[in-house]
Enzyme design. Sequence first.
Site, PDB file in Angstrom:
ATOM      1  N   GLU A  31      75.710  33.814   3.312  1.00  0.00           N
ATOM      2  CA  GLU A  31      76.466  32.811   3.777  1.00  0.00           C
ATOM      3  C   GLU A  31      77.715  31.838   3.653  1.00  0.00           C
ATOM      4  O   GLU A  31      78.125  32.487   2.282  1.00  0.00           O
ATOM      5  CB  GLU A  31      75.470  32.159   4.391  1.00  0.00           C
ATOM      6  N   ASN A 167      75.025  24.754  12.603  1.00  0.00           N
ATOM      7  CA  ASN A 167      76.432  25.467  12.051  1.00  0.00           C
ATOM      8  C   ASN A 167      77.067  25.128  12.654  1.00  0.00           C
ATOM      9  O   ASN A 167      77.208  25.081  13.289  1.00  0.00           O
ATOM     10  CB  ASN A 167      75.586  27.535  12.688  1.00  0.00           C
ATOM     11  N   ASP A 219      77.663  31.359  15.190  1.00  0.00           N
ATOM     12  CA  ASP A 219      76.925  31.176  13.700  1.00  0.00           C
ATOM     13  C   ASP A 219      78.279  30.417  12.483  1.00  0.00           C
ATOM     14  O   ASP A 219      78.356  29.404  13.481  1.00  0.00           O
ATOM     15  CB  ASP A 219      76.813  32.237  12.570  1.00  0.00           C
TER      16      ASP A 219
END
Length: 308
Positions: A31, A167, A219
């Site tokens: 991430e 997100n 995302d």
Amino acid sequence: MPILHKPEITRVRTAQATQATQATIRCAVGESPIWLAQEAAWYWVDITAKTIWRLDSRGEVKSWQTAEMIGCLSPQVCGGFIAGMESGVFHLHLNENGSVHAQSLAAPTESMAAMRFNDGRCDRQGRFWSGTMLIDMSVPRAAGHLYRYTKEQGISTPIISNLFVQNGLAWSPDGRTMYLSDSHPNSQLIWAFDYDIDSGTPRNQRVFVDMKTMDGRPDGAAIDTDGCYWICANDAGLILRFTPDGKLDRQIAVPMKKLTMCCFGGDKLDTLLVTSIAAGQAPDDEWAGATILLNPGVQGCAETTFAG
């Protein structure tokens, strides 16, 4: 950088094909990629492995271990990084020996039990934003909040609440539009807000894209110089580009099904680094958890450094 192979990457509604390269780093939950121009290097995190990764332009790789899970990080003007972690917001200094010195800056007054910070970045004025989520994503409870942090004001009360999996934070090139998504299957929405750049206040929340009608869940995201919003479609192996009016005008297929976030970088900000998830994927899937670099054919906006 060690390369396994170079697969073709399908690009829809563009005139030129592109390719991706894969590093041999496999993240459980990759991430928060960022590009630091002054170092000519990429940084990103592996949340559950409590690891920060660095890849420089010569292909050299380094990593650091953190004491808590780390959801996101942004560079600071004073050096080091600001990060959203399990218990709050921290300043991180990365030591040469692979250790991390973490200084607690703030924590929400809301309970962080069984929760952690997730996606985060700075607005165009250098304020740090990040949101919280339940660590166990399978629990269908919208317990997450979005917070703003500045050195002068500390951490805010919740700015946006009732989030499952916060997100997709991003700001338009002029900073006057803020984007936010919720990745949970019960939501799968991307919102846009009018953003007051003086006070750091989002207003006029509206649905920008409803991804329940599309492949994948929204995302992490990035913004290009045209003001278009690039979102990773987790579970679908796609990066989608939406114009400022919410029209899907481009998509890129990548080899990883569960991609998480993309970031523009490189000397001309025309390279995308894309992270992904290995957790829960087949052990023989060599692309699960991969971190790839690709050329999308456009230039991105540089990330803002935290002003504190």
